[in-house]
Design a protein around this motif. Structure first.
Motif, PDB file in Angstrom:
ATOM      1  N   ARG A 181      46.377  38.983  48.782  1.00 35.88           N
ATOM      2  CA  ARG A 181      45.098  38.403  48.367  1.00 35.88           C
ATOM      3  C   ARG A 181      44.269  37.945  49.556  1.00 35.88           C
ATOM      4  O   ARG A 181      43.054  37.805  49.448  1.00 35.88           O
ATOM      5  CB  ARG A 181      45.335  37.213  47.422  1.00 35.88           C
ATOM      6  CG  ARG A 181      44.958  37.505  45.998  1.00 35.88           C
ATOM      7  CD  ARG A 181      45.864  38.514  45.352  1.00 35.88           C
ATOM      8  NE  ARG A 181      47.220  37.997  45.216  1.00 35.88           N
ATOM      9  CZ  ARG A 181      48.242  38.732  44.790  1.00 35.88           C
ATOM     10  NH1 ARG A 181      48.065  40.006  44.497  1.00 35.88           N
ATOM     11  NH2 ARG A 181      49.440  38.204  44.679  1.00 35.88           N
ATOM     12  N   ILE A 232      39.583  44.462  44.798  1.00 34.40           N
ATOM     13  CA  ILE A 232      40.294  43.778  43.716  1.00 34.40           C
ATOM     14  C   ILE A 232      41.327  44.705  43.097  1.00 34.40           C
ATOM     15  O   ILE A 232      42.482  44.329  42.873  1.00 34.40           O
ATOM     16  CB  ILE A 232      39.303  43.280  42.640  1.00 34.40           C
ATOM     17  CG1 ILE A 232      38.446  42.140  43.191  1.00 34.40           C
ATOM     18  CG2 ILE A 232      40.053  42.828  41.387  1.00 34.40           C
ATOM     19  CD1 ILE A 232      37.327  41.707  42.269  1.00 34.40           C
ATOM     20  N   SER A 243      44.207  45.628  45.738  1.00 30.31           N
ATOM     21  CA  SER A 243      45.036  44.450  45.992  1.00 30.31           C
ATOM     22  C   SER A 243      45.981  44.175  44.833  1.00 30.31           C
ATOM     23  O   SER A 243      47.163  43.888  45.032  1.00 30.31           O
ATOM     24  CB  SER A 243      44.133  43.236  46.242  1.00 30.31           C
ATOM     25  OG  SER A 243      44.903  42.060  46.340  1.00 30.31           O
ATOM     26  N   SER A 244      45.473  44.290  43.606  1.00 28.56           N
ATOM     27  CA  SER A 244      46.281  44.003  42.420  1.00 28.56           C
ATOM     28  C   SER A 244      47.338  45.073  42.174  1.00 28.56           C
ATOM     29  O   SER A 244      48.512  44.763  41.939  1.00 28.56           O
ATOM     30  CB  SER A 244      45.373  43.890  41.188  1.00 28.56           C
ATOM     31  OG  SER A 244      44.359  42.947  41.381  1.00 28.56           O
ATOM     32  N   ILE A 277      50.812  43.229  38.283  1.00 31.85           N
ATOM     33  CA  ILE A 277      49.453  43.759  38.420  1.00 31.85           C
ATOM     34  C   ILE A 277      48.452  42.803  37.778  1.00 31.85           C
ATOM     35  O   ILE A 277      47.400  42.488  38.371  1.00 31.85           O
ATOM     36  CB  ILE A 277      49.345  45.157  37.780  1.00 31.85           C
ATOM     37  CG1 ILE A 277      50.145  46.173  38.595  1.00 31.85           C
ATOM     38  CG2 ILE A 277      47.878  45.590  37.680  1.00 31.85           C
ATOM     39  CD1 ILE A 277      50.207  47.556  37.966  1.00 31.85           C
ATOM     40  N   GLY A 297      48.320  39.664  39.801  1.00 30.27           N
ATOM     41  CA  GLY A 297      47.615  39.975  41.037  1.00 30.27           C
ATOM     42  C   GLY A 297      46.109  39.969  40.821  1.00 30.27           C
ATOM     43  O   GLY A 297      45.350  39.469  41.653  1.00 30.27           O
ATOM     44  N   PHE A 298      45.692  40.516  39.687  1.00 27.97           N
ATOM     45  CA  PHE A 298      44.265  40.526  39.350  1.00 27.97           C
ATOM     46  C   PHE A 298      43.753  39.101  39.158  1.00 27.97           C
ATOM     47  O   PHE A 298      42.690  38.733  39.669  1.00 27.97           O
ATOM     48  CB  PHE A 298      44.044  41.342  38.076  1.00 27.97           C
ATOM     49  CG  PHE A 298      42.614  41.365  37.607  1.00 27.97           C
ATOM     50  CD1 PHE A 298      41.645  42.061  38.307  1.00 27.97           C
ATOM     51  CD2 PHE A 298      42.238  40.682  36.454  1.00 27.97           C
ATOM     52  CE1 PHE A 298      40.325  42.083  37.882  1.00 27.97           C
ATOM     53  CE2 PHE A 298      40.924  40.691  36.017  1.00 27.97           C
ATOM     54  CZ  PHE A 298      39.965  41.397  36.731  1.00 27.97           C
ATOM     55  N   VAL A 340      43.594  37.223  42.587  1.00 31.70           N
ATOM     56  CA  VAL A 340      42.492  37.640  43.452  1.00 31.70           C
ATOM     57  C   VAL A 340      41.158  37.153  42.896  1.00 31.70           C
ATOM     58  O   VAL A 340      40.233  36.827  43.653  1.00 31.70           O
ATOM     59  CB  VAL A 340      42.493  39.173  43.665  1.00 31.70           C
ATOM     60  CG1 VAL A 340      41.883  39.906  42.503  1.00 31.70           C
ATOM     61  CG2 VAL A 340      41.753  39.536  44.951  1.00 31.70           C
ATOM     62  N   SER A 394      46.591  29.868  43.779  1.00 30.44           N
ATOM     63  CA  SER A 394      47.435  31.051  43.597  1.00 30.44           C
ATOM     64  C   SER A 394      48.772  30.897  44.305  1.00 30.44           C
ATOM     65  O   SER A 394      49.819  31.279  43.768  1.00 30.44           O
ATOM     66  CB  SER A 394      46.710  32.296  44.116  1.00 30.44           C
ATOM     67  OG  SER A 394      45.498  32.499  43.438  1.00 30.44           O
TER      68      SER A 394
END
Length: 251
Positions: A123, A139, A142-143, A173, A176-177, A180, A192
């Motif tokens: 992130r 985004i 990264s996710s 995933i 992660g979304f 971010v 986070s």
């Protein structure tokens, strides 16, 4: 390390991802030889955490990568209540002591460091590097990269089965979304990092007694729903930080 960073922020992120994944995989067989849960993993993770933090502090990069308080009021993030629910997900079925004291201590140290490392690498460095060109792409990558990185658990000797790993990847995933988005809209990685570290550390105390496949699926679906709704709500109610609107052009 500084030369790589100055030459390419993206290359720096990719090198750190590669090193992190390699050391995580290398640690598992060593843990088994030592006979203490996550003993080698803890040592590797602590060394990486200290190294990365010192590098960031020395080069005045802490604020750039979100190691600062957010300027956005907590009420705008719904007081992080959905995040707290997600952070406690491993304890939804109760708590238990699963390892001896030595293994518990090593596992907690390892998991806390993993939360820091993965947030800063995926992130922080990776997202910021990609966001210079296109925020939406940053985004997504990264996710998804963070999620599929958990495929390593199938081949690194962790003993995780395929079905469990697929749920883990899907959840990673989505998380992660969400993570971010928290950084993108709040300008801080601290929420986070704290949530991620607690999720990891609490997994050590997860109670698997009576946790049927059906119950596990239900828990995962609830987690997916909370994560998705919270992330979407934040994208609708909070504007991005100015630093991202000035760089990425694909918002």
């Amino acid at each position: 390390m500084k030369k790589i960073y100055e030459k390419s922020e993206l290359a720096f992120a990719l090198v750190w991802i590669a090193v992190y994944c390699f050391l995580q995989s290398l640690a598992n067989p060593i843990n088994k030889r030592i006979g203490i849960e996550n003993a080698a993993s803890a040592v590797f993770c602590i060394i990486q955490t200290v190294t990365l933090f010192c590098f960031m502090k020395k080069n005045r990069l802490l604020k750039r990568y979100g190691l600062n308080r957010t300027s956005v009021p907590a009420r705008r993030f719904l007081y992080y209540i959905p995040l707290i629910l997600l952070a406690a997900r491993n304890l939804w079925n109760g708590a238990a002591v699963n390892f001896p004291l030595s293994g518990t201590i090593c596992s907690i140290a390892c998991m806390l460091c993993v939360g820091f490392l993965e947030e800063v690498i995926f992130r922080g460095f990776l997202f910021k590097a990609l966001a210079k060109d296109n925020v939406k792409t940053a985004i997504f990558i990264s996710s998804v990269t963070f999620g599929f990185g958990h495929l390593l658990n199938l081949i690194n000797g962790s003993g995780m089965e395929l079905a469990e790993n697929m749920f883990q990847i899907a959840g990673a995933i989505l998380l992660g979304f969400l993570f971010v988005i928290l950084f993108y809209r709040g300008g801080s990685l601290l929420p986070s990092i704290i949530a991620h570290s607690f999720i990891n550390a609490s997994s050590i105390f997860a109670n698997k007694t009576g946790l049927t496949v059906e119950k596990s699926v239900v828990f995962n679906l609830i987690m997916f729903a909370i994560t998705a709704v919270y992330a979407i709500a934040l994208t609708k109610t909070l504007p991005p930080q100015k630093e991202f609107t000035l760089s990425g052009q694909g918002q």
